[in-house]
Design a protein around this motif. Sequence first.
Motif, mmCIF file in Angstrom:
data_model
loop_
_atom_site.group_PDB
_atom_site.id
_atom_site.type_symbol
_atom_site.label_atom_id
_atom_site.label_comp_id
_atom_site.label_asym_id
_atom_site.label_seq_id
_atom_site.Cartn_x
_atom_site.Cartn_y
_atom_site.Cartn_z
ATOM 1 N N SER A 162 -15.289 -47.169 -53.620
ATOM 2 C CA SER A 162 -13.841 -47.572 -53.559
ATOM 3 C C SER A 162 -13.157 -46.652 -54.371
ATOM 4 O O SER A 162 -11.918 -46.140 -54.218
ATOM 5 N N ALA A 163 -13.820 -46.112 -55.496
ATOM 6 C CA ALA A 163 -13.219 -44.993 -56.135
ATOM 7 C C ALA A 163 -13.420 -43.553 -55.828
ATOM 8 O O ALA A 163 -12.784 -42.464 -56.168
ATOM 9 N N ASN A 164 -14.555 -43.403 -54.551
ATOM 10 C CA ASN A 164 -14.572 -42.163 -54.211
ATOM 11 C C ASN A 164 -14.511 -42.320 -52.675
ATOM 12 O O ASN A 164 -15.883 -42.331 -52.076
ATOM 13 N N PRO A 165 -13.494 -42.776 -51.870
ATOM 14 C CA PRO A 165 -13.800 -43.020 -50.358
ATOM 15 C C PRO A 165 -13.807 -42.077 -49.456
ATOM 16 O O PRO A 165 -13.646 -40.766 -49.825
ATOM 17 N N PHE A 166 -14.359 -42.294 -48.441
ATOM 18 C CA PHE A 166 -14.334 -41.171 -47.420
ATOM 19 C C PHE A 166 -13.203 -41.220 -46.593
ATOM 20 O O PHE A 166 -12.278 -42.257 -46.410
ATOM 21 N N LEU A 167 -12.757 -40.064 -46.451
ATOM 22 C CA LEU A 167 -11.230 -39.926 -45.920
ATOM 23 C C LEU A 167 -11.217 -38.845 -44.827
ATOM 24 O O LEU A 167 -11.865 -37.554 -44.694
ATOM 25 N N PHE A 168 -10.560 -39.239 -43.706
ATOM 26 C CA PHE A 168 -10.462 -38.351 -42.369
ATOM 27 C C PHE A 168 -9.087 -38.589 -42.092
ATOM 28 O O PHE A 168 -8.360 -39.693 -42.057
ATOM 29 N N GLN A 169 -8.443 -37.460 -41.736
ATOM 30 C CA GLN A 169 -6.921 -37.246 -41.115
ATOM 31 C C GLN A 169 -6.768 -36.023 -40.309
ATOM 32 O O GLN A 169 -7.204 -35.023 -40.869
ATOM 33 N N GLY A 170 -6.379 -36.259 -38.877
ATOM 34 C CA GLY A 170 -6.255 -35.415 -38.135
ATOM 35 C C GLY A 170 -4.979 -35.436 -37.216
ATOM 36 O O GLY A 170 -4.944 -36.565 -36.882
ATOM 37 N N ARG A 171 -4.789 -34.413 -36.494
ATOM 38 C CA ARG A 171 -3.734 -34.632 -35.356
ATOM 39 C C ARG A 171 -3.878 -33.355 -34.686
ATOM 40 O O ARG A 171 -4.193 -32.243 -34.931
ATOM 41 N N VAL A 172 -3.883 -33.417 -33.250
ATOM 42 C CA VAL A 172 -3.872 -32.344 -32.329
ATOM 43 C C VAL A 172 -3.020 -32.642 -30.959
ATOM 44 O O VAL A 172 -2.495 -33.945 -31.008
ATOM 45 N N VAL A 173 -2.485 -31.698 -30.359
ATOM 46 C CA VAL A 173 -1.795 -31.889 -29.133
ATOM 47 C C VAL A 173 -2.446 -30.878 -28.374
ATOM 48 O O VAL A 173 -2.276 -29.854 -28.321
ATOM 49 N N ARG A 174 -2.742 -31.552 -27.211
ATOM 50 C CA ARG A 174 -3.658 -30.848 -26.195
ATOM 51 C C ARG A 174 -3.020 -31.135 -24.592
ATOM 52 O O ARG A 174 -2.446 -32.267 -24.555
ATOM 53 N N GLY A 175 -3.589 -30.395 -23.714
ATOM 54 C CA GLY A 175 -2.923 -30.551 -22.464
ATOM 55 C C GLY A 175 -4.130 -30.479 -21.320
ATOM 56 O O GLY A 175 -5.331 -30.363 -21.721
ATOM 57 N N ALA A 176 -3.918 -31.119 -20.111
ATOM 58 C CA ALA A 176 -4.920 -31.420 -19.059
ATOM 59 C C ALA A 176 -4.090 -31.114 -17.648
ATOM 60 O O ALA A 176 -3.108 -31.204 -17.574
ATOM 61 N N ALA A 177 -4.928 -30.542 -16.822
ATOM 62 C CA ALA A 177 -4.386 -30.472 -15.377
ATOM 63 C C ALA A 177 -5.294 -30.640 -14.487
ATOM 64 O O ALA A 177 -6.428 -30.344 -14.611
ATOM 65 N N PHE A 178 -5.051 -31.110 -13.032
ATOM 66 C CA PHE A 178 -5.948 -31.206 -12.173
ATOM 67 C C PHE A 178 -5.262 -31.006 -10.743
ATOM 68 O O PHE A 178 -4.103 -31.411 -10.556
ATOM 69 N N ALA A 179 -5.775 -30.540 -9.898
ATOM 70 C CA ALA A 179 -5.219 -30.407 -8.565
ATOM 71 C C ALA A 179 -6.501 -30.832 -7.371
ATOM 72 O O ALA A 179 -7.483 -30.649 -7.574
ATOM 73 N N TYR A 180 -5.946 -31.374 -6.345
ATOM 74 C CA TYR A 180 -6.807 -31.850 -5.271
ATOM 75 C C TYR A 180 -6.706 -31.651 -3.912
ATOM 76 O O TYR A 180 -5.151 -31.520 -3.671
ATOM 77 N N ALA A 181 -7.462 -31.572 -2.955
ATOM 78 C CA ALA A 181 -6.951 -31.568 -1.471
ATOM 79 C C ALA A 181 -8.089 -32.317 -0.729
ATOM 80 O O ALA A 181 -9.377 -31.966 -1.045
ATOM 81 N N GLN A 182 -7.743 -32.819 0.071
ATOM 82 C CA GLN A 182 -8.742 -33.552 0.867
ATOM 83 C C GLN A 182 -8.131 -33.934 2.434
ATOM 84 O O GLN A 182 -7.121 -33.804 2.733
ATOM 85 N N ASP A 183 -9.235 -34.225 3.182
ATOM 86 C CA ASP A 183 -8.877 -34.255 4.796
ATOM 87 C C ASP A 183 -9.633 -35.340 5.474
ATOM 88 O O ASP A 183 -10.960 -35.501 5.144
ATOM 89 N N ASP A 184 -9.006 -36.300 6.083
ATOM 90 C CA ASP A 184 -9.678 -37.205 6.927
ATOM 91 C C ASP A 184 -9.517 -36.864 8.487
ATOM 92 O O ASP A 184 -8.643 -36.659 8.874
ATOM 93 N N PHE A 185 -10.881 -36.765 9.047
ATOM 94 C CA PHE A 185 -10.813 -36.382 10.568
ATOM 95 C C PHE A 185 -12.067 -36.825 11.268
ATOM 96 O O PHE A 185 -12.985 -37.203 10.540
ATOM 97 N N SER A 186 -11.960 -36.658 12.684
ATOM 98 C CA SER A 186 -12.958 -37.124 13.350
ATOM 99 C C SER A 186 -13.280 -35.827 14.275
ATOM 100 O O SER A 186 -12.785 -35.637 15.299
ATOM 101 N N PRO A 187 -14.397 -35.352 13.986
ATOM 102 C CA PRO A 187 -14.988 -34.340 14.868
ATOM 103 C C PRO A 187 -15.306 -34.593 16.210
ATOM 104 O O PRO A 187 -15.240 -33.975 17.206
ATOM 105 N N VAL A 188 -16.022 -35.586 16.372
ATOM 106 C CA VAL A 188 -16.524 -36.283 17.464
ATOM 107 C C VAL A 188 -16.389 -37.726 17.394
ATOM 108 O O VAL A 188 -16.008 -38.240 16.593
ATOM 109 N N HIS A 189 -16.416 -38.323 18.650
ATOM 110 C CA HIS A 189 -16.193 -39.737 18.937
ATOM 111 C C HIS A 189 -16.962 -40.597 17.920
ATOM 112 O O HIS A 189 -18.087 -40.307 17.761
#
Length: 503
Positions: A162-189
């Motif tokens: 209590s007299a010597n406590p563990f202390l942590f403080q932090g702050r961040v600002v970060r980014g993220a991005a994604f992209a996708y493409a897909q196709d549904d198809f029927s090449p044969v019956h």
Amino acid sequence: RNFHDYGGALSFSLRTDWHPTISDIVLLDASIDGSDFDVPNNLFQQLAGQRQTQQLRDNHQSLAWQHTWSANTLTNFAYYRHYYRAKLLGSPQDTPLYVGQSRHHTRQGAIVSLTRVWHGHTIKAGAEGSRVSASEFFTFGVTNSSAALLAQITASAMVFTSANPFLFQGRVVRGAAFAYAQDDFSPVHNLTINAGLRYDHTDLLVPAQQASPRIGAVYYVPQTHTAVRASFNRLYMPPQVENLLLASSPQARKLSPFATGSSGGGADIAPETSSAYEIGVSQQLPSTLRLNLAYWWRDFRNIDDPNVLFSTTIIFPNSVATARAKGLDVRLDVPERHGWSGYLSYTNSRVTEIGPLNGGLFLTSDLIDIGPGTRFTPDHDQRNVGAFAVIYTAHRRGLWSAFSGRYESGVPIEVPEDQLVRLSRLPGASLVNFFTQRVRPWYVFGWSGGMDLLRRERVIVALQADVQNLTDRPFVYNFGNPFSGTHFGYPRMYGGRLKFTFH
């Protein structure tokens, strides 16, 4: 027994759909949620007067626009914002540790997608960009050294008082991005293929990226009413934001038993990646019954496996170097006939994880030794799971009723051998098989039912009632685990809902 375990929650949500033209839909979603609840005490903490509480708050807003360009082309655009805040409030009588926390994070971003049907192809493409801002404060200190020794607080954590406590403080600002493409198809019956590619890039906290191919195919045999399928998916999952700054910090690493000696652990938490394979068959049986079989296996890297802070709901993200999982799923569906329907399912699976372990915040010594190449069975390894439901629906009257049940064979308790005697003395130990070192098998039954009280052109009023764990049978999901603690199953619970739908 559990002491000091009351709480409450309040939530409000709103959704509005607006059709400015026949080709446009605008959707607005907003919600506010909050809960205050006590942190459960053991008997010693209750007698000492410990009164820790947790406060959770969150709010969400999103605005989406969908435009139909033609019978074959559709676009979507959405902006969203999510805010989360959590506090752990300690008390002067906390034992063996005083703990305090205040953290919050905001995630906001935009998503755009396109769907187009063109010459037998269903093409989908999209992208998202997001921004995450996170802020964390955390502190703890030993208040009773004798109680801390009994609670197996590590020597490195005992340094903080209590007299010597563990202390942590932090702050961040970060980014993220994604992209996708897909196709549904029927090449044969009778053959349908879904193929796509997704790209992810994240900076929270370890910059990483991955291209993820995905492909699945289904071949239908009309003569036997059989569908055979196979798929491969490569997946990418950034670590959870909650307490990520603390769990990845040098201060937490100094307290980790996995970051010393030859363990080779303690590194930053990288995104989880996995390769997922599945083969299966769906067979229509007489009386229109349908049987589904699927065999699957997964290979993971940096698999997410968070640990919990004592009796709180505070979790610290960490990751295990690699993992493997495999299983078999079987399900029989009974289609509706004269209002009756149902299903029966069974899963057999096995999970193995391989060290070392990175991240997390570990304050106790009741951990198995996990070094490079150490193979162990995690506490979510549920070998056998069965479930069923019988449902009756009277559509004209808006009346329905469902009786269901679930069986689970029990997960491992995952502690060192010298901890078994201590665990056997804890409340709820009768629900554990210490010879097999697994939670005893358990099952629950439940019932739900509902009806429409009012059905008009502009409004529908519906009533629903639920009873869970009908037999009031005691059970535990897991027991005394250093990573996730003990989670007792719910007793018999009653619930009801009155729902108004406006058109």
